[in-house]
Write a protein that holds these residues in place. Structure first.
Motif, PDB file in Angstrom:
ATOM      1  N   CYS A  97       0.879  -1.171   0.000  1.00 51.46           N
ATOM      2  CA  CYS A  97       0.000   0.000   0.000  1.00 51.46           C
ATOM      3  C   CYS A  97       0.914   1.218   0.000  1.00 51.46           C
ATOM      4  CB  CYS A  97      -0.891  -0.013   1.238  1.00 51.46           C
ATOM      5  SG  CYS A  97      -1.959   1.434   1.368  1.00 51.46           S
ATOM      6  N   LEU A  98       0.764   2.070  -0.980  1.00 47.85           N
ATOM      7  CA  LEU A  98       1.671   3.200  -1.145  1.00 47.85           C
ATOM      8  C   LEU A  98       1.362   4.349  -0.197  1.00 47.85           C
ATOM      9  CD1 LEU A  98       1.922   3.252  -5.049  1.00 47.85           C
ATOM     10  CD2 LEU A  98       3.357   2.034  -3.392  1.00 47.85           C
ATOM     11  N   LYS A  99       0.300   4.201   0.581  1.00 45.70           N
ATOM     12  CA  LYS A  99      -0.135   5.273   1.470  1.00 45.70           C
ATOM     13  C   LYS A  99       0.312   5.007   2.907  1.00 45.70           C
ATOM     14  CE  LYS A  99      -4.285   5.370  -1.387  1.00 45.70           C
ATOM     15  NZ  LYS A  99      -5.679   4.920  -1.461  1.00 45.70           N
ATOM     16  N   ARG A 100       0.556   6.075   3.637  1.00 48.56           N
ATOM     17  CA  ARG A 100       0.740   5.958   5.081  1.00 48.56           C
ATOM     18  C   ARG A 100      -0.612   5.587   5.694  1.00 48.56           C
ATOM     19  NH1 ARG A 100       1.941  11.095   9.127  1.00 48.56           N
ATOM     20  NH2 ARG A 100       2.224   9.914  11.065  1.00 48.56           N
ATOM     21  N   VAL A 101      -0.626   4.555   6.522  1.00 51.07           N
ATOM     22  CA  VAL A 101      -1.866   4.080   7.132  1.00 51.07           C
ATOM     23  C   VAL A 101      -1.766   4.205   8.647  1.00 51.07           C
ATOM     24  CG1 VAL A 101      -3.381   2.085   7.483  1.00 51.07           C
ATOM     25  CG2 VAL A 101      -2.358   2.500   5.239  1.00 51.07           C
ATOM     26  N   ARG A 102      -2.800   4.787   9.234  1.00 51.49           N
ATOM     27  CA  ARG A 102      -2.854   4.934  10.690  1.00 51.49           C
ATOM     28  C   ARG A 102      -4.226   4.521  11.194  1.00 51.49           C
ATOM     29  NH1 ARG A 102      -1.214  11.037  11.759  1.00 51.49           N
ATOM     30  NH2 ARG A 102      -2.289  11.349   9.765  1.00 51.49           N
ATOM     31  N   THR A 103      -4.244   3.967  12.407  1.00 47.80           N
ATOM     32  CA  THR A 103      -5.511   3.649  13.034  1.00 47.80           C
ATOM     33  C   THR A 103      -5.486   4.063  14.496  1.00 47.80           C
ATOM     34  OG1 THR A 103      -7.174   1.937  13.412  1.00 47.80           O
ATOM     35  CG2 THR A 103      -4.874   1.270  13.646  1.00 47.80           C
ATOM     36  N   ILE A 104      -6.623   4.559  14.958  1.00 51.64           N
ATOM     37  CA  ILE A 104      -6.749   5.092  16.316  1.00 51.64           C
ATOM     38  C   ILE A 104      -7.777   4.283  17.089  1.00 51.64           C
ATOM     39  CG2 ILE A 104      -7.473   7.087  17.691  1.00 51.64           C
ATOM     40  CD1 ILE A 104      -6.507   8.885  15.447  1.00 51.64           C
ATOM     41  N   PHE A 105      -7.428   3.975  18.346  1.00 49.91           N
ATOM     42  CA  PHE A 105      -8.359   3.311  19.256  1.00 49.91           C
ATOM     43  C   PHE A 105      -8.146   3.890  20.643  1.00 49.91           C
ATOM     44  CE2 PHE A 105      -9.525  -0.243  22.140  1.00 49.91           C
ATOM     45  CZ  PHE A 105     -10.864  -0.372  21.776  1.00 49.91           C
ATOM     46  N   GLY A 106      -9.227   4.336  21.258  1.00 48.54           N
ATOM     47  CA  GLY A 106      -9.120   4.922  22.584  1.00 48.54           C
ATOM     48  C   GLY A 106      -8.238   6.158  22.624  1.00 48.54           C
ATOM     49  N   GLY A 107      -8.212   6.901  21.516  1.00 42.55           N
ATOM     50  CA  GLY A 107      -7.417   8.125  21.457  1.00 42.55           C
ATOM     51  C   GLY A 107      -5.942   7.908  21.213  1.00 42.55           C
ATOM     52  N   VAL A 108      -5.540   6.673  20.913  1.00 42.42           N
ATOM     53  CA  VAL A 108      -4.126   6.329  20.738  1.00 42.42           C
ATOM     54  C   VAL A 108      -3.912   5.755  19.344  1.00 42.42           C
ATOM     55  CG1 VAL A 108      -2.262   4.836  21.564  1.00 42.42           C
ATOM     56  CG2 VAL A 108      -3.830   5.875  23.206  1.00 42.42           C
ATOM     57  N   PHE A 109      -2.793   6.114  18.720  1.00 42.73           N
ATOM     58  CA  PHE A 109      -2.429   5.497  17.447  1.00 42.73           C
ATOM     59  C   PHE A 109      -1.936   4.083  17.718  1.00 42.73           C
ATOM     60  CE2 PHE A 109      -2.124   9.959  16.073  1.00 42.73           C
ATOM     61  CZ  PHE A 109      -2.829   9.873  14.884  1.00 42.73           C
ATOM     62  N   ILE A 110      -2.716   3.099  17.288  1.00 45.93           N
ATOM     63  CA  ILE A 110      -2.333   1.706  17.469  1.00 45.93           C
ATOM     64  C   ILE A 110      -1.289   1.305  16.434  1.00 45.93           C
ATOM     65  CG2 ILE A 110      -3.184  -0.676  17.532  1.00 45.93           C
ATOM     66  CD1 ILE A 110      -4.155   1.082  19.840  1.00 45.93           C
ATOM     67  N   VAL A 111      -1.494   1.763  15.207  1.00 40.59           N
ATOM     68  CA  VAL A 111      -0.531   1.533  14.122  1.00 40.59           C
ATOM     69  C   VAL A 111      -0.347   2.843  13.364  1.00 40.59           C
ATOM     70  CG1 VAL A 111      -0.133   0.370  11.914  1.00 40.59           C
ATOM     71  CG2 VAL A 111      -1.044  -0.924  13.842  1.00 40.59           C
TER      72      VAL A 111
END
Length: 259
Positions: free
Chosen positions: A19-33
């Protein structure tokens, strides 16, 4: 100028692409990845893991170990290991699946259930519902086709100014100016659905008589995503559940059920 048509790859086994894009995910106000190493994985017969869209996978080096609840560890019969994600008092049950050496091409990867997280981002743009398929395209074209729509034998729309939405793999959807619809027959619904390409849809029922109501057969987007801005405020009817004429010819109802 080339007029050839792009055809997506027809993979017949596990296919992993960057995936050529930067990917981020948030849970409970925290960046998990937060990674530039995300993968898109396709597993069987030219389909993504889910039939209609891909799933993010990540290399084990990006595994958010400090958020994994070791007590929740489950070793599945096929080999993967599942974990809950815990941030403070907030828990996402079985949110992480880790693939080991016995999982072939997926070995060394893990995935996080999309719906289990609070938010996902590609670069700095939020992504809704599921990751976008790099082989899917959405086009909205102005048309002069004559479109008529009936519900229960009552005409509810009649236009020569439709906007046609073409989305890879799905039926063409017709969006009609509200001024060409019988708005007095529309009853607001509480239903809302989301699409990563179009945005959040609102719905109407169509009531043609006191005892005749077709529920949730009309949808519209108040603030569609930029690539579909042309359908803003226009109304679409579920072709699967209404009668449609195009240039005087009655259409067969599609068998699929996707907006």
């Amino acid at each position: 100028m080339s007029t050839s048509t792009f055809v997506p790859p027809n993979f017949t086994k596990v296919h992993i692409e960057d995936c050529l894009k930067r990917v981020r995910t948030i849970f409970g106000g925290v960046f998990i990845v937060d990674t530039r190493k995300a993968k898109l994985v396709q597993v069987l017969y030219h389909l993504w893991e889910h039939k209609f869209y891909p799933q993010y996978y990540f290399p084990s080096s990006e595994l958010p170990s400090k958020f994994l609840d070791e007590k929740s560890k489950q070793v599945l019969s096929e080999g993967p290991i599942k974990y809950d994600i815990v941030v403070g008092v907030k828990r996402a049950a079985e949110a992480v699946t880790v693939y080991g050496d016995s999982n072939g091409d997926l070995a060394g990867l893990f995935k996080i259930g999309f719906a289990s997280m609070d938010m996902w981002y590609e670069e700095d743009e939020q992504v809704f519902v599921h990751p976008k398929d790099p082989y899917k395209r959405v086009d909205v074209l102005q048309s002069s086709r004559h479109i008529r729509v009936e519900v229960h034998g009552v005409e509810v729309a009649n236009t020569h100014k439709p906007r046609l939405l073409f989305e890879t793999g799905l039926p063409v959807r017709t969006y009609i100016p509200p001024t060409d619809c019988k708005l007095e027959l529309l009853v607001p619904s509480n239903l809302h659905t989301s699409c990563p390409y179009k945005g959040v849809a609102n719905y109407y029922h169509v009531q043609t008589a006191p005892d005749k109501t077709a529920e949730n057969v009309v949808w519209w987007y108040q603030n569609p995503n930029l690539e579909c801005a042309a359908i803003n405020g226009f109304l679409a009817f579920y072709d699967e559940r209404v009668d449609v004429w195009v240039d005087g010819e009655k259409q067969l109802r599609p068998k699929t059920h996707f907006a």
